[in-house]
Design an enzyme around this catalytic site. Structure first.
Site, short mmCIF file in Angstrom:
data_model
loop_
_atom_site.label_atom_id
_atom_site.label_comp_id
_atom_site.label_asym_id
_atom_site.label_seq_id
_atom_site.Cartn_x
_atom_site.Cartn_y
_atom_site.Cartn_z
N LYS A 1 -6.18 -10.21 -7.62
CA LYS A 1 -7.49 -10.33 -7.00
C LYS A 1 -8.45 -9.22 -7.45
O LYS A 1 -8.02 -8.09 -7.63
CB LYS A 1 -7.28 -10.23 -5.47
CG LYS A 1 -8.28 -11.00 -4.63
CD LYS A 1 -7.88 -10.97 -3.17
CE LYS A 1 -9.01 -10.45 -2.32
NZ LYS A 1 -8.75 -10.47 -0.89
N LYS B 1 0.83 -1.21 0.00
CA LYS B 1 0.00 0.00 0.00
C LYS B 1 0.86 1.26 0.00
O LYS B 1 0.48 2.27 -0.59
CB LYS B 1 -0.94 0.01 1.21
CG LYS B 1 -2.09 -0.98 1.06
CD LYS B 1 -3.18 -0.70 2.09
CE LYS B 1 -4.31 -1.70 1.94
NZ LYS B 1 -5.33 -1.55 3.00
N LYS C 1 -12.24 -3.84 -4.78
CA LYS C 1 -13.18 -2.74 -4.90
C LYS C 1 -12.48 -1.41 -5.12
O LYS C 1 -13.12 -0.43 -5.48
CB LYS C 1 -14.16 -2.70 -3.71
CG LYS C 1 -13.54 -2.66 -2.33
CD LYS C 1 -14.65 -2.50 -1.29
CE LYS C 1 -14.53 -3.26 0.01
NZ LYS C 1 -13.28 -3.56 0.61
#
Ligand code: TRP
Length: 333
Positions: free
Chosen positions: A196, A114, A199
């Site tokens: 993956k 991240k 969202k």
């Protein structure tokens, strides 16, 4: 009567819920609600470790609640609430920060990922994200946490922190375990089937949103990346087709082998149409329930109020014990 085991899980309102969230997590949660005492937290405090637009964050948090209910989570059987409504999460999170080493946080692979993705905002909240997650879990004396592969390391650190605290102060936290049950489908991005479905993906063609209209769903599946063969077969070197097979299997309840047989010699076009239709058949009734629930604001308010009250009561038991053990004075009442 033996008490039910407690399950805790959380989901970030950091985007619109995808087919991946549904098939990978939420669909299985509904199967647990009779046998376990479950808490499903909407972790808005975790969401702000990445910059969020406040208007969107509120909408996404509301939508997530509505969708939890629409997929069949019963608010009488489960405790459903917003993390920011239960202040004990932040309070225990702070305390646990003081029992967690930088060396441990430095090993967290999700932080590294991240931080690389949000290089302009590597804040300390992002860094200590796993500690808040530990607080979420430990506040409720959780037995089991259903987590995907990407959250395993965070559960491990939770166990380490709990064990350390217990060693210093005596038994305080239950040491949680990963819930290994019927594992959800791991849905991959439609255009990049080796990663993956997420969202927060910027490429809208990678994700199917729970609320996507049927025509949009059909179209996105039709455009999903496959390979140059024309054989519907599950294989590591066929990530696109394997992903669609996984989705089809999760939506229909058929096994992968059954699906392969069904589409032997059928060609990708026919297969994709069937996958799209299976997804639509799963999502349409949920979408209808979402629209019905959205008309009932009083009911949604009631659910969220009760959820926070119930969670807060449970959380306070653990928090007050912890505060006492570390040496805080009791409040004068
Ligand atoms: N970090 C989790 C995720 O992004 C969300 C989460 C927060 C969570 N607290 C949790 C999951 C506690 C399980 C238990 O998927």
């Amino acid at each position: 009567m033996e008490e039910k085991k407690r399950i805790f899980s959380g989901m970030q309102p950091s985007g619109m819920i995808t087919l991946g969230n549904y098939l990978g997590a939420m669909k299985n949660w509904t199967a647990l609600q009779n046998d376990y005492d479950c808490l499903y937290c909407i972790v808005d405090m975790h969401a702000i470790t990445v910059r969020q637009d406040p208007v969107k964050l509120r909408k996404q948090a509301k939508d997530l609640l509505t969708q939890y209910l629409a997929v069949g989570l019963d608010p009488e059987k489960n405790t459903i609430y917003y993390q920011s409504h239960v202040s004990q999460h932040a309070e225990l999170g702070w305390i646990l920060n003081c029992y967690t080493y930088m060396g441990e946080m430095n090993r967290m692979t999700q932080f590294k990922d991240k931080a690389a993705k949000h290089a302009d905002n590597i804040n300390t909240g992002l860094y200590t994200y796993p500690v808040l997650m530990a607080a979420d879990i430990l506040l409720y004396q959780t037995d089991l946490v259903p987590v995907g592969e990407d959250q395993r390391q965070h559960l491990e650190i939770t166990r380490d922190i709990a064990g350390r605290f217990n060693t210093i102060y005596g038994d305080t936290f239950k040491i949680p375990e990963a819930y290994i049950g019927k594992v959800g489908a791991r849905v991959m991005a439609l255009q990049e089937p080796t990663k993956k479905m997420s969202k927060s993906d910027e490429n809208k063609n990678n994700t199917i949103i729970l609320m996507d209209e049927p025509a949009v769903i059909m179209n996105k599946i039709k455009r999903a990346v496959t390979d140059s063969e024309d054989e519907v077969r599950f294989s590591e070197d066929k990530p696109g087709i394997s992903n669609l097979l996984g989705i089809y299997s999760a939506c229909t309840g058929k096994t992968i082998a059954e699906a392969e047989k069904e589409f032997a010699g059928a060609g990708y076009g026919t297969f994709k149409t069937a996958v799209g239709e299976a997804v639509v058949a799963n999502l349409e009734p949920i979408q209808q329930r979402v629209r019905d629930l959205e008309k009932n604001k009083d009911y949604l308010d009631e659910v969220i109020k009760k959820g926070a009250e119930r969670a807060s009561k449970l959380a306070e038991r653990t928090l007050s014990k912890v505060q006492k053990r570390v040496g805080f004075l009791p409040k004068v009442r």
